[in-house]
Design an enzyme around this catalytic site. Sequence first.
Site, PDB file in Angstrom:
ATOM      1  CB  CYS A 100      -0.755   0.096   0.940  1.00 50.45           C
ATOM      2  SG  CYS A 100      -1.748   1.396   1.465  1.00 50.45           S
ATOM      3  CG  HIS A 134      -2.576  -2.201  -9.084  1.00 46.53           C
ATOM      4  ND1 HIS A 134      -3.486  -1.140  -8.563  1.00 46.53           N
ATOM      5  CD2 HIS A 134      -1.543  -2.310  -8.211  1.00 46.53           C
ATOM      6  CE1 HIS A 134      -2.845  -0.901  -7.414  1.00 46.53           C
ATOM      7  NE2 HIS A 134      -1.870  -1.616  -7.088  1.00 46.53           N
ATOM      8  CD  GLU A 147      -7.093   0.799  -2.170  1.00 45.38           C
ATOM      9  OE1 GLU A 147      -6.470   0.022  -1.772  1.00 45.38           O
ATOM     10  OE2 GLU A 147      -6.847   2.032  -1.830  1.00 45.38           O
ATOM     11  CB  CYS A 197      -5.042   3.873  -4.728  1.00 41.94           C
ATOM     12  SG  CYS A 197      -4.326   1.794  -4.960  1.00 41.94           S
ATOM     13  N   GLY A 249      -1.880   2.233  -6.865  1.00 42.35           N
ATOM     14  CA  GLY A 249      -2.696   2.274  -8.148  1.00 42.35           C
ATOM     15  C   GLY A 249      -2.075   3.302  -9.065  1.00 42.35           C
TER      16      GLY A 249
END
Length: 276
Positions: free
Chosen positions: A75, A161, A210, A219, A222
């Site tokens: 993260c 992703h 997410e 994110c 992301g």
Amino acid sequence: MLVHFTKMHGLGNDFMVIDLISQRGRLRDADIRRLSHRNFGIGFDQLLVVEPPRDPDMDFRYRIYNADGSEVENCGNGARCFARFVLDQRLTTKREIRVETAGGPLTLVVADDGRVRVDMGAPRFAPETLPFAAESDLPVHTLDVAGETLEIGVVSMGNPHAVLVVDSVEYAPVLELGPLIEVHPRFPKRVNAGFMEVVTPHEVRLRVFERGVGETLACGTGACAAVANGIRRGMLASPVNVTLPGGTLSIEWGGEGHPVFMTGPAETVFEGRIIL
């Protein structure tokens, strides 16, 4: 069991952070789901846990749990908050911090202005690294969702992703397609779905649905995945400013084999204690 915690956010992507070096505690899936509830708990997108490293070359072990209790590999917004947290809590005096995650090692650098630059490692595009069911590594794959054929880029930033290019993030069907992409059978471990609008080669807008959380205000992984896929497809050029609903991140990537660097803020909201 009384546990001290800190509430933090990175561009509105919010976290409960717990130090399990100077205190003891154990959180079950049901505890995490209860604590993450925004009406009956503290409320957060992810729980971040600071633990001693298993690797002697690392400074800390960084563990991430989604609001549904599932543990995930990485993260980016959380990594920036993690770096600020261990400094603010005087768990380290280092400004360059090495942490181990389930997705691989990260290097976090805290600048004098409080912004954090994170070496997110090199993006991986091979389908098996996400994993994603496909015969070969391509910049664009097709994915059949709800009777529609979508074009996606697939990227692992330590976590998986799927990146869709859209004309407008404002009108993109994030809440309709996001949950369907997340659990698509071609992603056996589920996936984060990013909806990217290219403004210029150095500027994009992004919304991310997410896995295990839903749409968040930001994110970090992301943003890294979207930029890496955009550069790979010839749409973008480093550096790229990524504007998410919660704010803007700066993403740099030098191309195949090079790490992605993410720079952005991390903020403390409040501290507290809770009985588990």
